[in-house]
Design an enzyme around this catalytic site. Structure first.
Site, PDB file in Angstrom:
ATOM      1  N   HIS A 115       0.836  -1.205   0.000  1.00  0.00           N
ATOM      2  CA  HIS A 115       0.000   0.000   0.000  1.00  0.00           C
ATOM      3  C   HIS A 115       0.871   1.255   0.000  1.00  0.00           C
ATOM      4  CE1 HIS A 115      -4.142  -1.615   1.526  1.00  0.00           C
ATOM      5  NE2 HIS A 115      -3.660  -2.327   0.516  1.00  0.00           N
TER       6      HIS A 115
ATOM      7  N   TYR B 165      -9.113   5.373   8.036  1.00  0.00           N
ATOM      8  CA  TYR B 165      -9.191   5.726   9.458  1.00  0.00           C
ATOM      9  C   TYR B 165     -10.236   6.833   9.581  1.00  0.00           C
ATOM     10  CZ  TYR B 165      -4.662   3.387  10.285  1.00  0.00           C
ATOM     11  OH  TYR B 165      -3.634   2.474  10.394  1.00  0.00           O
TER      12      TYR B 165
ATOM     13  N   PRO C  50      -3.282   0.433  18.995  1.00  0.00           N
ATOM     14  CA  PRO C  50      -3.050  -0.048  17.626  1.00  0.00           C
ATOM     15  C   PRO C  50      -3.317   0.985  16.524  1.00  0.00           C
ATOM     16  CG  PRO C  50      -4.969  -1.108  18.608  1.00  0.00           C
ATOM     17  CD  PRO C  50      -4.321  -0.327  19.678  1.00  0.00           C
TER      18      PRO C  50
ATOM     19  N   LYS D  10       1.733   0.145  15.083  1.00  0.00           N
ATOM     20  CA  LYS D  10       3.143   0.107  15.482  1.00  0.00           C
ATOM     21  C   LYS D  10       3.521  -1.095  16.342  1.00  0.00           C
ATOM     22  CE  LYS D  10       4.378   3.562  13.247  1.00  0.00           C
ATOM     23  NZ  LYS D  10       4.842   3.073  11.951  1.00  0.00           N
TER      24      LYS D  10
ATOM     25  N   TYR E  43       4.265   6.840   9.861  1.00  0.00           N
ATOM     26  CA  TYR E  43       3.419   5.681   9.568  1.00  0.00           C
ATOM     27  C   TYR E  43       4.213   4.587   8.855  1.00  0.00           C
ATOM     28  CZ  TYR E  43      -0.848   3.045   8.558  1.00  0.00           C
ATOM     29  OH  TYR E  43      -1.809   2.063   8.518  1.00  0.00           O
TER      30      TYR E  43
HETATM   31  P1  FAS Z   1       2.829 -11.508  21.911  1.00  0.00           P
HETATM   32  O1  FAS Z   1       1.976 -11.121  23.066  1.00  0.00           O
HETATM   33  O2  FAS Z   1       2.276 -11.563  20.533  1.00  0.00           O
HETATM   34  O3  FAS Z   1       3.535 -12.915  22.187  1.00  0.00           O
HETATM   35  C1  FAS Z   1       3.975 -13.282  23.480  1.00  0.00           C
HETATM   36  C2  FAS Z   1       3.941 -14.803  23.556  1.00  0.00           C
HETATM   37  O4  FAS Z   1       4.472 -15.179  24.827  1.00  0.00           O
HETATM   38  C3  FAS Z   1       2.530 -15.365  23.472  1.00  0.00           C
HETATM   39  O5  FAS Z   1       2.458 -16.378  22.507  1.00  0.00           O
HETATM   40  C4  FAS Z   1       2.259 -15.889  24.875  1.00  0.00           C
HETATM   41  O6  FAS Z   1       1.444 -17.040  24.880  1.00  0.00           O
HETATM   42  C5  FAS Z   1       3.665 -16.198  25.360  1.00  0.00           C
HETATM   43  N1  FAS Z   1       3.784 -16.165  26.828  1.00  0.00           N
HETATM   44  C6  FAS Z   1       3.186 -15.317  27.687  1.00  0.00           C
HETATM   45  N2  FAS Z   1       3.544 -15.618  28.953  1.00  0.00           N
HETATM   46  C7  FAS Z   1       4.405 -16.675  28.871  1.00  0.00           C
HETATM   47  C8  FAS Z   1       5.113 -17.438  29.835  1.00  0.00           C
HETATM   48  N3  FAS Z   1       5.013 -17.164  31.137  1.00  0.00           N
HETATM   49  N4  FAS Z   1       5.894 -18.460  29.407  1.00  0.00           N
HETATM   50  C9  FAS Z   1       6.007 -18.732  28.074  1.00  0.00           C
HETATM   51  N5  FAS Z   1       5.353 -18.048  27.112  1.00  0.00           N
HETATM   52  C10 FAS Z   1       4.560 -17.029  27.521  1.00  0.00           C
HETATM   53  N6  FAS Z   1      -0.483  -4.359  16.791  1.00  0.00           N
HETATM   54  C11 FAS Z   1      -0.655  -3.724  15.615  1.00  0.00           C
HETATM   55  O7  FAS Z   1       0.329  -3.261  15.027  1.00  0.00           O
HETATM   56  N7  FAS Z   1      -1.929  -3.607  15.072  1.00  0.00           N
HETATM   57  C12 FAS Z   1      -3.038  -4.146  15.696  1.00  0.00           C
HETATM   58  O8  FAS Z   1      -4.156  -4.037  15.207  1.00  0.00           O
HETATM   59  C13 FAS Z   1      -2.886  -4.819  16.916  1.00  0.00           C
HETATM   60  N8  FAS Z   1      -3.967  -5.393  17.560  1.00  0.00           N
HETATM   61  C14 FAS Z   1      -3.765  -6.028  18.765  1.00  0.00           C
HETATM   62  C15 FAS Z   1      -4.833  -6.622  19.471  1.00  0.00           C
HETATM   63  C16 FAS Z   1      -4.638  -7.264  20.719  1.00  0.00           C
HETATM   64  C17 FAS Z   1      -5.803  -7.885  21.461  1.00  0.00           C
HETATM   65  C18 FAS Z   1      -3.341  -7.298  21.272  1.00  0.00           C
HETATM   66  C19 FAS Z   1      -3.102  -7.945  22.635  1.00  0.00           C
HETATM   67  C20 FAS Z   1      -2.276  -6.720  20.584  1.00  0.00           C
HETATM   68  C21 FAS Z   1      -2.481  -6.095  19.324  1.00  0.00           C
HETATM   69  N9  FAS Z   1      -1.418  -5.527  18.603  1.00  0.00           N
HETATM   70  C22 FAS Z   1      -1.575  -4.897  17.423  1.00  0.00           C
HETATM   71  C23 FAS Z   1      -0.104  -5.592  19.108  1.00  0.00           C
HETATM   72  C24 FAS Z   1       0.433  -6.972  18.774  1.00  0.00           C
HETATM   73  O9  FAS Z   1       0.428  -7.159  17.383  1.00  0.00           O
HETATM   74  C25 FAS Z   1       1.785  -7.050  19.414  1.00  0.00           C
HETATM   75  O10 FAS Z   1       2.566  -5.879  19.159  1.00  0.00           O
HETATM   76  C26 FAS Z   1       2.554  -8.261  18.987  1.00  0.00           C
HETATM   77  O11 FAS Z   1       1.755  -9.394  19.214  1.00  0.00           O
HETATM   78  C27 FAS Z   1       3.835  -8.274  19.798  1.00  0.00           C
HETATM   79  O12 FAS Z   1       4.416  -9.502  19.643  1.00  0.00           O
HETATM   80  P2  FAS Z   1       5.193 -10.181  20.861  1.00  0.00           P
HETATM   81  O13 FAS Z   1       6.109  -9.188  21.472  1.00  0.00           O
HETATM   82  O14 FAS Z   1       5.741 -11.446  20.305  1.00  0.00           O
HETATM   83  O15 FAS Z   1       4.103 -10.461  21.976  1.00  0.00           O
HETATM   84  C1  PHB Z   2      -5.255  -4.292  11.155  1.00  0.00           C
HETATM   85  O1  PHB Z   2      -5.343  -4.562   9.952  1.00  0.00           O
HETATM   86  O2  PHB Z   2      -5.514  -5.124  12.058  1.00  0.00           O
HETATM   87  C2  PHB Z   2      -4.808  -2.906  11.558  1.00  0.00           C
HETATM   88  C3  PHB Z   2      -4.344  -2.037  10.593  1.00  0.00           C
HETATM   89  C4  PHB Z   2      -3.926  -0.759  10.966  1.00  0.00           C
HETATM   90  C5  PHB Z   2      -4.010  -0.371  12.290  1.00  0.00           C
HETATM   91  C6  PHB Z   2      -4.471  -1.256  13.266  1.00  0.00           C
HETATM   92  C7  PHB Z   2      -4.885  -2.534  12.896  1.00  0.00           C
HETATM   93  O3  PHB Z   2      -3.617   0.888  12.651  1.00  0.00           O
END
Ligand code: FAS
Ligand code: PHB
Length: 404
Positions: free
Chosen positions: A80, A209, A301, A305, A397
């Protein structure tokens, strides 16, 4: 049935967590010949079932290529060159590519990134333990850190040189650090995001957005036939409060007339509510323990980032470990926290800025209520008519340049 890789009792880097941070770090270190073991609390299916991010900065794309897992992303991902901002009944395109001298973003779901990294891990034969219960860290301030965990009812111990805390916001690694050694910074927002996944075509070619008097909305996508949409919702809302019909009606009511008219609706295949917070833990290094990704920081989100910051941490940390094992130099390790936090805080600022600009804040202290909405509309009107302002948004961005 292939013979599972025997789990060693000693490795160079113990990685806690098999989300994007842990898997990407594990893959980069494995390719560099650095032994590592990944310990994940959940099953692979559970990890893949979490629907999260969707937009990758070029930095993240390049790292996935470096890790050797970029082939499907380039085949199925969508490049994009712009996003759209909707407010006051109209849509305005921000031409990211022109404003940043050619930079773009890749639309490719975090689930797919995780799947590609899991497949690469399995193919490499490098050890990973799913459903590793009760992970505990020991002596991470000493030269002989250890990790213990239970798997299939058996308690195991893993000696290592370093521990990478990639276990997310609710993980054990940050929680293992004595309170007096860590400083937390946090802002919890007074609303959440209700997200759905649906197999219908996107309403536009790029992300929309929307700032609306009824609240924020985002129209994103995973492919040309699968969308990921969000509406701002109350923290008191439960997913069961939102039927598909209610979601689609609310989403259309928050968009410009053209988008609302062309919106194709359909049954949700996933629906979830995520709270929004800004969070940073400082520092990100404690002796031989290094925090990366959501274990160290959370962004709302809005700025897309979260996943990209996790990739940036992994870029710094993987290079620091490579330098150490190649030359026994500790410059990268010693500077990891400072360098990572400089990028983290700039992403925190941008995510906070976009969240403040686009969401409806309940009346209360500060720039909220009707006055706050007028300020947002004025800022948006200025933004979409100022090349300087759009350039600032665009360069944040697509991802700021790295400090090497
Ligand atoms: P993660 O949380 O993805 O991974 C951590 C891992 O560690 C998990 O698999 C967990 O099971 C494991 N773990 C936890 N405790 C443990 C323990 N005690 N022992 C062993 N393993 C353990 N980012 C965006 O850019 N756009 C979005 O739209 C967006 N939406 C999101 C929605 C939600 C509900 C959440 C929670 C996050 C969202 N994020 C979004 C942010 C997300 O993408 C994170 O930045 C990304 O998952 C980060 O990756 P990790 O650092 O690997 O953490
Ligand atoms: C998504 O596609 O999940 C998404 C994209 C852009 C954002 C947040 C979430 O800023």
């Amino acid at each position: 049935m292939s013979t599972p890789t025997p789990i060693p009792h000693r490795t160079q880097v113990a990685i806690i967590g098999a989300g994007p941070s842990g898997l990407l770090l594990g893959q980069l270190l494995h390719k560099a010949g650095i032994d590592n073991v990944v310990l994940e609390a959940r099953s692979a299916e559970y990890v893949l079932g979490r629907i999260r991010a969707g937009v990758l900065e070029q930095v993240c794309v390049d790292l996935l290529d470096e890790a050797g897992v970029g082939e499907r992303m380039h085949r199925e991902g969508l490049v994009h060159g712009g996003i759209e901002l909707a407010f006051a009944g109209a849509r305005h395109r921000i031409d990211l590519q022109t404003l940043t001298g050619g930079k773009t973003v890749m639309v490719y779901g975090q689930t797919e990134v995780t799947r590609d990294l899991m497949d690469a891990r399995a193919a490499s034969g490098a050890p990973i333990v799913y459903e590793a219960a009760d992970v505990q860290l020991h002596d991470f301030d000493s030269a002989t850190p250890r990790v213990s965990y239970t798997h299939d009812g058996v308690r195991h111990e893993l000696a290592c040189d370093f521990i990478a805390g990639c276990d997310g916001f609710h993980g054990v690694c940050r929680a293992s650090i004595p309170k007096e050694r860590i400083q937390n910074f946090e802002r919890v927002y007074p609303f959440g995001w209700l997200g759905i996944l649906a197999d219908v075509p996107p309403v536009a070619d790029e992300l929309i957005y929307s700032n609306h008097a009824r609240g924020f909305a985002l129209c994103s996508m995973r492919s040309k036939s699968r969308v990921r949409h969000y509406v701002q919702c109350s923290l008191q809302d439960k997913v069961e409060d939102w039927s598909d019909a209610r979601f689609w009606d609310e989403l259309k009511s928050r968009l410009d007339p053209e988008a609302a008219e062309h919106m194709v609706t359909g049954p949700s295949i996933e629906k979830s509510i995520a709270p929004l917070r800004s969070f940073v833990a400082e520092p990100m290094r404690f002796g031989q323990l290094f925090l990366a990704g959501d274990a160290a920081h959370i962004v709302p989100p809005t700025g897309a980032k979260g996943l990209n910051l996790a990739a940036a941490d992994v870029r710094y940390l993987s290079r620091a470990f490579m330098e150490f094992y190649a030359d026994k130099r500790t410059a990268g390790i010693d500077d990891y926290s400072r360098k990572a936090l400089r990028r983290v805080w700039k992403a925190e600022r941008f995510s906070w800025y976009l969240t403040s600009l686009l969401h409806k804040f309940p009346a209360g202290a500060g720039d909220t209520g009707e006055f706050g909405h007028r300020m947002q509309t004025a800022e948006l009107d200025y933004l979409v008519h100022s090349t300087a302002a759009m350039t600032s948004l665009a360069e944040n961005y697509v991802g700021l340049p790295f400090e090497e």
